[in-house]
Design a protein around this motif. Structure first.
Motif, PDB file in Angstrom:
ATOM      1  N   LEU A  90       7.947  16.244  -8.978  1.00  0.00           N
ATOM      2  CA  LEU A  90       8.517  15.750  -7.518  1.00  0.00           C
ATOM      3  C   LEU A  90       7.770  14.517  -7.193  1.00  0.00           C
ATOM      4  N   LYS A  91       6.442  14.254  -7.709  1.00  0.00           N
ATOM      5  CA  LYS A  91       5.989  12.929  -7.433  1.00  0.00           C
ATOM      6  C   LYS A  91       6.691  11.795  -8.247  1.00  0.00           C
ATOM      7  N   SER A  92       7.041  12.200  -9.501  1.00  0.00           N
ATOM      8  CA  SER A  92       7.819  10.972 -10.095  1.00  0.00           C
ATOM      9  C   SER A  92       9.261  10.695  -9.238  1.00  0.00           C
ATOM     10  N   GLU A  93       9.958  12.073  -8.984  1.00  0.00           N
ATOM     11  CA  GLU A  93      11.190  11.842  -8.470  1.00  0.00           C
ATOM     12  C   GLU A  93      10.855  11.049  -6.931  1.00  0.00           C
ATOM     13  N   MET A  94      10.038  11.161  -6.204  1.00  0.00           N
ATOM     14  CA  MET A  94       9.674  10.719  -4.809  1.00  0.00           C
ATOM     15  C   MET A  94       9.326   9.255  -5.345  1.00  0.00           C
ATOM     16  N   MET A  95       8.685   8.680  -6.389  1.00  0.00           N
ATOM     17  CA  MET A  95       8.522   7.248  -6.628  1.00  0.00           C
ATOM     18  C   MET A  95       9.671   6.453  -6.948  1.00  0.00           C
ATOM     19  N   LYS A  96      10.650   7.018  -7.707  1.00  0.00           N
ATOM     20  CA  LYS A  96      11.805   6.536  -8.087  1.00  0.00           C
ATOM     21  C   LYS A  96      12.274   5.958  -6.709  1.00  0.00           C
ATOM     22  N   ASP A  97      12.418   7.049  -5.796  1.00  0.00           N
ATOM     23  CA  ASP A  97      13.184   6.606  -4.436  1.00  0.00           C
ATOM     24  C   ASP A  97      12.269   5.682  -3.537  1.00  0.00           C
ATOM     25  N   MET A  98      10.887   5.558  -3.918  1.00  0.00           N
ATOM     26  CA  MET A  98       9.953   4.870  -3.069  1.00  0.00           C
ATOM     27  C   MET A  98      10.477   3.607  -2.572  1.00  0.00           C
ATOM     28  N   LYS A  99      10.151   3.114  -1.231  1.00  0.00           N
ATOM     29  CA  LYS A  99      10.712   1.783  -0.883  1.00  0.00           C
ATOM     30  C   LYS A  99       9.278   0.943  -0.729  1.00  0.00           C
ATOM     31  N   PHE A 100       9.168   0.109  -1.972  1.00  0.00           N
ATOM     32  CA  PHE A 100       8.151  -0.984  -1.786  1.00  0.00           C
ATOM     33  C   PHE A 100       8.287  -1.851  -0.970  1.00  0.00           C
ATOM     34  N   ALA A 101       6.934  -2.341  -0.428  1.00  0.00           N
ATOM     35  CA  ALA A 101       6.954  -3.464   0.616  1.00  0.00           C
ATOM     36  C   ALA A 101       7.664  -4.607  -0.020  1.00  0.00           C
ATOM     37  N   LYS A 102       8.369  -5.611   0.583  1.00  0.00           N
ATOM     38  CA  LYS A 102       9.055  -6.572  -0.020  1.00  0.00           C
ATOM     39  C   LYS A 102       8.225  -7.825   0.003  1.00  0.00           C
ATOM     40  N   SER A 103       7.279  -7.934   0.836  1.00  0.00           N
ATOM     41  CA  SER A 103       6.433  -9.136   1.206  1.00  0.00           C
ATOM     42  C   SER A 103       4.970  -9.064   1.215  1.00  0.00           C
ATOM     43  N   LEU A 104       4.402 -10.048   0.569  1.00  0.00           N
ATOM     44  CA  LEU A 104       2.917 -10.106   0.851  1.00  0.00           C
ATOM     45  C   LEU A 104       2.294 -10.208   2.234  1.00  0.00           C
ATOM     46  N   ALA A 105       3.246 -10.644   3.069  1.00  0.00           N
ATOM     47  CA  ALA A 105       2.957 -10.732   4.440  1.00  0.00           C
ATOM     48  C   ALA A 105       2.665  -9.357   4.804  1.00  0.00           C
ATOM     49  N   GLU A 106       3.389  -8.288   4.529  1.00  0.00           N
ATOM     50  CA  GLU A 106       3.324  -7.009   4.898  1.00  0.00           C
ATOM     51  C   GLU A 106       2.087  -6.298   4.527  1.00  0.00           C
ATOM     52  N   ALA A 107       1.555  -6.728   3.239  1.00  0.00           N
ATOM     53  CA  ALA A 107       0.332  -6.176   2.604  1.00  0.00           C
ATOM     54  C   ALA A 107      -0.923  -6.589   3.354  1.00  0.00           C
ATOM     55  N   GLU A 108      -0.872  -8.034   3.912  1.00  0.00           N
ATOM     56  CA  GLU A 108      -1.751  -8.589   4.688  1.00  0.00           C
ATOM     57  C   GLU A 108      -1.878  -7.829   5.982  1.00  0.00           C
ATOM     58  N   ASN A 109      -0.936  -7.802   6.724  1.00  0.00           N
ATOM     59  CA  ASN A 109      -0.931  -7.308   7.950  1.00  0.00           C
ATOM     60  C   ASN A 109      -1.295  -5.732   7.816  1.00  0.00           C
ATOM     61  N   PHE A 110      -0.990  -4.961   6.855  1.00  0.00           N
ATOM     62  CA  PHE A 110      -1.475  -3.618   6.557  1.00  0.00           C
ATOM     63  C   PHE A 110      -2.871  -3.491   6.567  1.00  0.00           C
ATOM     64  N   ILE A 111      -3.721  -4.468   5.562  1.00  0.00           N
ATOM     65  CA  ILE A 111      -4.970  -4.402   5.394  1.00  0.00           C
ATOM     66  C   ILE A 111      -5.871  -4.670   6.659  1.00  0.00           C
ATOM     67  N   PHE A 112      -5.255  -5.904   7.639  1.00  0.00           N
ATOM     68  CA  PHE A 112      -5.980  -6.070   8.962  1.00  0.00           C
ATOM     69  C   PHE A 112      -5.805  -5.247   9.902  1.00  0.00           C
ATOM     70  N   SER A 113      -4.493  -4.415   9.787  1.00  0.00           N
ATOM     71  CA  SER A 113      -4.507  -3.358  10.876  1.00  0.00           C
ATOM     72  C   SER A 113      -5.099  -2.170  10.628  1.00  0.00           C
ATOM     73  N   ARG A 114      -5.598  -1.762   9.439  1.00  0.00           N
ATOM     74  CA  ARG A 114      -6.171  -0.801   9.062  1.00  0.00           C
ATOM     75  C   ARG A 114      -8.012  -1.080   9.166  1.00  0.00           C
ATOM     76  N   LEU A 115      -8.300  -2.192   8.835  1.00  0.00           N
ATOM     77  CA  LEU A 115      -9.734  -2.491   8.634  1.00  0.00           C
ATOM     78  C   LEU A 115     -10.170  -3.535   9.719  1.00  0.00           C
ATOM     79  N   GLY A 116      -9.314  -3.908  10.753  1.00  0.00           N
ATOM     80  CA  GLY A 116      -9.659  -4.869  11.731  1.00  0.00           C
ATOM     81  C   GLY A 116     -10.350  -6.162  11.283  1.00  0.00           C
TER      82      GLY A 116
END
Length: 639
Positions: A15-41
């Protein structure tokens, strides 16, 4: 990661493998940056892998955000921040600019924090801590030197926990079927850190940045998507990977490598580092395998009159082959595998597989990365990237098995200096300035003393240039030992091998003096005798009295087809190799000598070196400065 037991575990895995095949990866580095700051302040304590695994673009975004906002507290914990040297003058710029563009690409993302560090412009709200520098690049840099943390490689994960790191950002690879993630070049510390954080129940964000060219490698490096809190697959991440240019090997280095190769035992275990001494060792091992008659002839020539050492060296073809276990994988292991030397397999209990090579991180040339990407079958299955604690020490649930696997181990490392009592300085100058770092050297030296029939081998050139004056690398004392003298074992220079383990101080001093440069031997003898550490009766034996670079060069040149300047090819063109030698001469020259090169160049026809001058855009000159540069280069080329 261990699999779940029973049928439900298998179902969960599917199930994990199947879920990952359909997983939507983030498409920009800005999303990762914002995720980090939103979680860690506003308090970011970030760790990122040493070397190749740094997602430079994301690290730069986080650094720039903290740089613009002084309310953000940013700590960066890492090692081996890779970059290529900036040209120091116009001639270097003409030479290096086109090479950098061709080799590294015009899109390589330089680390902003490293640029600011060199400019001494790191803001006060940002703290950079490295435990291993790119060799020699941060000498006299006060910020870097004061923030450096001296650690054994196997102790870094604990330090990450102690520094309360709250996010790791890492470049990773995605499997072809998009079902798995590989930590690829850097499972080394990430796996150990994750284990510690799980035990401590401290929170830790894991951010994975997929690079399409990063080799997908299995073993312990292969993890599920659930290993990460956030994954980015973006068109932004298409830059060239940092590839180390293949280096030249001079005569002294070739002899050191040849001596070292004679210590390797068939069906044994191998660890080697990177650089010219590593290439020299690998070149000699391949000669031993492919042209054994000539190899034996060279050995006999070198050891003439030294029958006492023949019982300690090995000259036979490596029929059963070697197993490799090295914190760092590099080109040498590729060449040894291709040559049929790296073929002894061990059974890995953790992974239930047979392996010919374990590594904790990799870094190398473009050819090496291509080889890793193209591995298949037994070549692929037998190579496992894993955690550094598994490679660098013996403290494992399967310790008894590991001890049996690592039979006849030879751990080769380089150092800068050795005291005549056997202590080695590998990372720090006499004044405390850090050149590189301890890394895993101490780990492997200590492990060699714990394993039966193992040897720790430290390789170094006998001399160096200090303020343009020749100086010995075998010294009375050194203020900062990386390896204490009680762990002395084997030391090799271009003049031979010194076997030191279990020997008295008097014997150790004798043997090290006998592989020192003759220019410094008498001084070492006098000092040791004055200090009461060497018998007054000692005289330098005849076989060690002509330890000169001239003799080394003559010997190696007599076998020049086997000891090539670039034994595994070069990333430089023939013209660039010629220019590199000449520019190096000019770099070392004082004003009077530079004038001499210029005058000599006036008598050299530019047509003789037209290709070199065209490469430097100096065949046709438009200004007096260009003419001066042209004649300088011609003077150096014509030497």
């Amino acid at each position: 990661m261990s699999s779940n037991a029973g049928p439900w575990g298998s179902l969960t895995s599917i199930l994990k493998s199947e879920m990952m095949k359909d997983m939507k990866f983030a498409k920009s580095l800005a999303e990762a940056e914002n995720f980090i700051f939103s979680r860690l302040g506003s308090s970011i304590r970030l760790a990122t892998p040493l070397g190749l695994g740094k997602p430079n673009q994301l690290v730069n975004r986080i650094y720039e955000r903290a740089k613009k906002d002084s309310r953000i507290s940013l700590k960066i914990f890492t090692a081996l921040s890779l970059d290529f040297e900036n040209p120091k003058n116009e001639l270097e710029k003409r030479f290096l600019g086109p090479f950098y563009s061709r080799h590294f690409g015009d899109d390589y993302p330089h680390l902003t924090y490293l640029e600011d560090l060199h400019k001494k412009q790191v803001p006060s709200n940002i703290h950079l801590h490295e435990f291993y520098f790119q060799a020699g690049t941060l000498l006299k840099n006060e910020n870097a030197q004061q923030s450096y943390i001296s650690l054994n490689y196997t102790h870094v994960a604990r330090a990450v926990l102690d520094h309360d790191i709250n996010v790791i950002v890492q470049m990773v690879a995605l499997s072809k079927d998009r079902s798995k993630i590989s930590l690829s070049c850097n499972p080394d510390l990430t796996l150990d850190v994750m284990e510690l954080y799980k035990k401590s129940q401290k929170p830790l964000l894991m951010i994975g940045i997929i690079h399409p060219d990063l080799p997908y490698l299995g073993g312990d490096a292969e993890v599920d998507a659930s290993f990460f809190d956030f994954i980015v697959e973006s068109e932004e991440v298409r830059h060239s990977l940092f590839a180390v240019p293949r280096v030249s090997v001079d005569e002294a280095e070739h002899l050191i490598g040849f001596y070292a190769s004679q210590l390797v035992v068939d069906s044994g275990t191998l660890q080697i580092g990177i650089g010219s001494l590593s290439d020299a060792l690998v070149n000699a091992m391949i000669m031993r395998q492919k042209n054994n008659a000539l190899y034996r002839k060279i050995s006999e020539h070198l050891w003439k009159g030294r029958a006492d050492l023949h019982q300690k060296i090995h000259l036979n073809v490596l029929q059963e082959g070697l197993y490799g276990t090295s914190e760092m994988l590099m080109d040498g292991f590729m060449h040894l595998r291709k040559a049929g030397i790296l073929k002894r397999e061990i059974f890995d209990h953790d992974e239930s597989a047979r392996r010919y090579l374990h590594g904790a991180f990799f870094l190398g040339s473009k050819d090496f990365y291509h080889w890793l990407r193209s591995l298949s079958g037994a070549d692929y299955e037998g190579l496992s990237m894993t955690k550094v604690s598994k490679v660098n020490d013996l403290y494992d649930p399967h310790e008894l098995a590991i001890r049996k696997q690592r039979k006849n181990a030879r751990f080769f490392n380089t150092c800068m200096a050795v005291t005549y009592l056997g202590a080695a300085a590998s990372d720090t100058l006499e004044n405390g300035q850090v050149v590189s770092g301890v890394g895993g050297q101490y780990n492997f030296v200590a492990m060699a003393h714990e394993l039966e029939d193992a040897q720790s081998v430290l390789m170094l050139r006998s001399t160096n240039l200090k303020n343009n004056h020749k100086a010995s690398n075998i010294l009375e004392v050194h203020g900062h030992a990386t390896i204490p003298r009680h762990l002395r074992d084997v030391v090799i220079t271009e003049y031979g091998i010194a076997f030191l383990k279990g020997e008295s101080d008097d014997t150790v001093i004798r043997r090290l003096i006998e592989i020192a440069d003759s220019e410094f031997q008498e001084e070492l003898v006098e000092t040791a005798q004055r200090n009461g550490k060497l018998s007054k009766e000692y005289k330098i034996p005849s076989y060690a009295k002509d330890n000169s670079l001239k003799r080394v060069k003559e010997f190696v040149q007599s076998y020049k087809d086997e000891f090539k300047l670039f034994p595994f090819g070069s990333d430089f063109t023939i013209e660039e190799i010629n220019l590199g030698k000449s520019l190096n001469q000019l770099k070392k020259a004082h004003t009077e000598k530079l004038l001499g090169f210029f005058v000599k160049g006036l008598g050299v026809s530019k047509n003789k070196y037209s290709a070199e001058l065209e490469r430097m855009e100096l065949y046709k000159t438009r200004t007096a400065k260009d003419f001066f540069y042209q004649r300088l280069i011609l003077g150096a080329l014509g030497k």
